[in-house]
Design an enzyme around this catalytic site. Structure first.
Site, PDB file in Angstrom:
ATOM      1  N   CYS A 108       0.833  -1.207   0.000  1.00  0.00           N
ATOM      2  CA  CYS A 108       0.000   0.000   0.000  1.00  0.00           C
ATOM      3  C   CYS A 108       0.868   1.256   0.000  1.00  0.00           C
ATOM      4  CB  CYS A 108      -0.985  -0.006   1.158  1.00  0.00           C
ATOM      5  SG  CYS A 108      -0.240  -0.245   2.766  1.00  0.00           S
ATOM      6  N   HIS A 640      -1.094   1.639   7.527  1.00  0.00           N
ATOM      7  CA  HIS A 640      -1.689   1.481   6.204  1.00  0.00           C
ATOM      8  C   HIS A 640      -1.644   2.803   5.453  1.00  0.00           C
ATOM      9  CE1 HIS A 640      -4.113  -0.258   3.104  1.00  0.00           C
ATOM     10  NE2 HIS A 640      -5.105   0.597   3.286  1.00  0.00           N
TER      11      HIS A 640
END
Ligand SMILES: [Zn+2]
Length: 684
Positions: A108, A640
């Site tokens: 990510c 994230h």
């Protein structure tokens, strides 16, 4: 009949057919593929055909189509028309460039940065065009063009029709080939990746095949404008690429020697601004203050310390909060697994060393001038499951060892320390009552207690229930009784003694006061940390502030002929079209890494840098609008990444790996913002 077909077969992202009919009108057939996700009220539309009528004919015949998502038509005079604006076609045209990227295992960081970059206006146009002719496969600083080609392919896939997420495996394998630090499945830093990518793309697409050697002339007393232009031109003869065109600006960097005041000015290029997050607010810290006077119970105190403060500031704040007397001192320690993990006693240490989930105590000790040894009492109790039959509990109590030559009474010292935890006896409890029966029963109880006292039945009781008295040992595993005087090695700063609590003592004392310690700071679920907010301008000012170079970063003063800790002052001189701004959320020191969750208040529609440009003769515009954000959620080494991307008008989309969905424009400013992408607003 003019016909241009950009179709899938040609590996281009949009099916676009321009047809000039006999009446010299241009017909535009735009095949747009809709978003399958219709939860937001958007309809799935496949093969949607839009015909531009004759009113648009003039525009097309002389214009350039720019396929950057909002489908702008640029006229030769520079004026821009947006198809969507003219025809309200935004819903259809806006659906291009909204493809997600699959996550290949913690990728990510890469996906987030790529989505920001592939939505950078001129970069999109460039890679959708004939960029291959600019590949520089011989640049020793480049990657034989492989990185640029892999990126170009990926960008084209992301802008192709359809809604399926793209697998970035081919790009990732090229990335890892040239930058093995990004291999594996660990989380990486999207900023580090972006820095590598921009640099790699620049070298792979550098139009300069042979970099000439250039020696910079001394600035001497020539005007800044002249020297800056000289620097810029000599940069351009060595570096000329789409990345330089779009992303590079120029700093003015002034160094002043602290000894001889020699001034050195250079004008270096930059590709992004790395802004520190100045701490403007206080940090709330909860520390448990533990008395050693045998009277007061431990008390957790919440104090506020400047974010950039030192241990001295923390002790100062605690001293005030606990009404520390002049003859007392506070000893701060970190407790870990029921033992003292370390003493924090360098007042100059930064409080950054203390993390939010640490358990910190401060022992209130009498001031002592003579060097003394500390005794740490670690509590243990019987534990059947434990290998040694004993386990530690609570937090340690500390006493200063005094009167060494005549022996140290361990038991006496310990009893004094735990005195505040003593439960009120029945006698104490019945003190208020006049009732005779109460007094009698209390008396009987205490008599029973007496009969079980260790003086009478110690050996019997030990046979059946274990000891009735505290036992002290130097190791938790052994039963070294401390009837002998303790020999304390004078080189040791502290002596750890394990105090075993028999069942009877656990009942006699309220050991729950020795229970778990509060953490330094416990963020409440669903509530924000007391909002630390700092404006982006303040971050920029902190970045541009004059400061001395670090000792590891000394400057060789040509006049003193030695390295000096020069004062450095940076200024913005030339601004790029695309301004990439990193917020320095991650700090890496020798001991630990930290992430700052500071909320940065950054302008969305009008970042105005006019006041920060040192080049007074500059006429280029200094106003920017935000078009993308790389966000980081969670802590260090994990967390994230997502991206927020502006997609025409007031529409923003979140790119969360393979998922892409519209978001509220009001919600894009969060404390997760990590890398900001601004584009320059052309002068009116
Ligand atoms: Zn000097």
């Amino acid at each position: 009949m003019l016909s241009r077909t950009l179709s899938k077969e040609h590996d281009l992202p949009i099916s676009l057919i321009l047809t000039k009919n006999d009446h010299a009108e241009i017909l535009l057939e735009l095949q747009v593929h809709g978003l399958s996700n219709s939860g937001n009220g958007m309809q799935r539309r496949e093969g949607n055909t839009i015909f531009a009528d004759s009113r648009m004919a003039g525009t097309f015949s002389s214009g350039i189509l720019r396929l950057n998502g909002s489908i702008d038509i640029i006229q030769p005079d520079g004026r821009t028309y947006s198809l969507s604006e003219s025809y309200g076609l935004h819903r259809e045209t806006g659906l291009l460039g909204l493809k997600g990227l699959q996550n290949l295992g913690n990728t990510c960081f890469m996906n987030s940065a790529i989505q920001c970059l592939v939505h950078t206006p001129k970069v999109v146009d460039y890679f959708l065009g004939d960029y291959r002719k600019e590949i520089n496969s011989t640049n020793p600083l480049g990657m034989q063009g492989e990185l640029a080609l892999a990126f170009g392919e990926l960008l084209r896939k992301l802008w192709s029709p359809g809604t399926n997420p793209i697998n970035p495996r081919a790009f990732k394998s090229k990335l890892v080939k040239f930058a093995p630090q990004f291999s594996g499945y660990n989380q990486h830093d999207s900023q580090e990746f972006l820095a590598f990518l921009l640099d790699g793309l620049h070298e792979d697409l550098n139009r300069v095949k042979q970099k000439p050697y250039i020696e910079m002339k001394d600035a001497a007393d020539r005007p800044d404008e002249e020297v800056a232009e000289e620097y810029w031109q000599s940069h351009l003869v060595r570096n000329d690429s789409i990345i330089v065109d779009v992303c590079q600006g120029q700093f003015r960097s002034k160094l002043v020697c602290p000894m001889c005041k020699k001034l050195s000015i250079t004008f270096d290029p930059f590709m992004y601004l790395t802004l520190p997050l100045p701490s403007t607010t206080m940090r709330s810290m909860t520390v448990t203050v533990i008395s050693t006077d045998g009277v007061a119970l431990p008390s957790p105190l919440a104090v506020s310390v400047p974010n950039c403060g030192s241990l001295k500031d923390l002790i100062q704040a605690l001293s005030v909060a606990c009404f520390l007397r002049d003859d007392e001192t506070l000893l701060v320690a970190e407790v870990y697994k029921n033992c003292i993990f370390q003493y924090l006693d360098d007042p100059s240490d930064s409080i950054d060393l203390i993390r939010d989930n640490d358990q910190i105590v401060a022992y209130r000790l009498p001031k002592g001038s003579e060097p003394s040894v500390l005794v740490e009492f670690v509590h243990t109790k019987a534990e059947r499951d434990n290998y040694f039959g004993r386990s530690e509990f609570g937090f340690p109590l500390v006493a200063r060892l005094t009167g060494l030559p005549c022996g140290y009474d361990v038991r006496q010292a310990f009893l004094k320390l735990i005195n505040p935890f003593l439960k009120p006896t029945e006698e104490d409890a019945s003190y208020d009552y006049d009732d005779a029966e109460h007094s009698v029963s209390a008396h009987e109880d205490s008599e029973m207690e007496d009969t079980q006292s260790p003086c009478d039945t110690e050996s019997d009781a030990e046979m059946v229930d274990g000891p009735n008295e505290f036992e002290f040992s130097l190791k938790n595993s052994s039963k070294i009784m401390m009837s002998e005087p303790v020999v304390v090695p004078t080189t040791e700063r502290s002596l750890r003694i394990y105090a075993f609590w028999p069942e009877k003592m656990l009942e006699k004392y309220d050991a729950c006061f020795l229970g778990s310690l509060p953490e330094i700071f416990k963020p409440q679920l669903f509530t924000r940390r007391p909002s630390e907010s700092v404006s982006l301008y303040k971050c920029l000012e902190a970045f541009l502030k004059e400061e001395p170079l670090g000792p590891e970063d000394m400057w060789y003063c040509p006049s003193c002929k030695r390295h000096q800790q020069a004062n450095k002052k940076l200024d913005l001189w030339r601004l790029p079209e695309i301004l990439v701004v990193y917020l320095k959320r991650f700090s890496y020191s020798q001991f630990l890494k930290n992430k700052l969750e500071t909320f940065v208040d950054f302008p969305i529609k009008d970042l105005d840098l006019t006041g920060y440009i040192a080049n007074r003769s500059s006429s280029s515009p200094c106003r920017y609008v935000l078009y993308a954000i790389s966000n980081h959620y969670g802590g260090l080494g994990g967390g994230h990444y997502t991206a927020f991307v502006h997609h025409g008008h007031n529409l923003w989309y979140e790119f969360d790996d393979e998922r892409v969905f519209p978001i509220n424009a009001e919600g894009i400013k969060t404390s997760a913002a990590y890398v900001l992408f601004y584009r320059r607003v052309p002068a009116a």
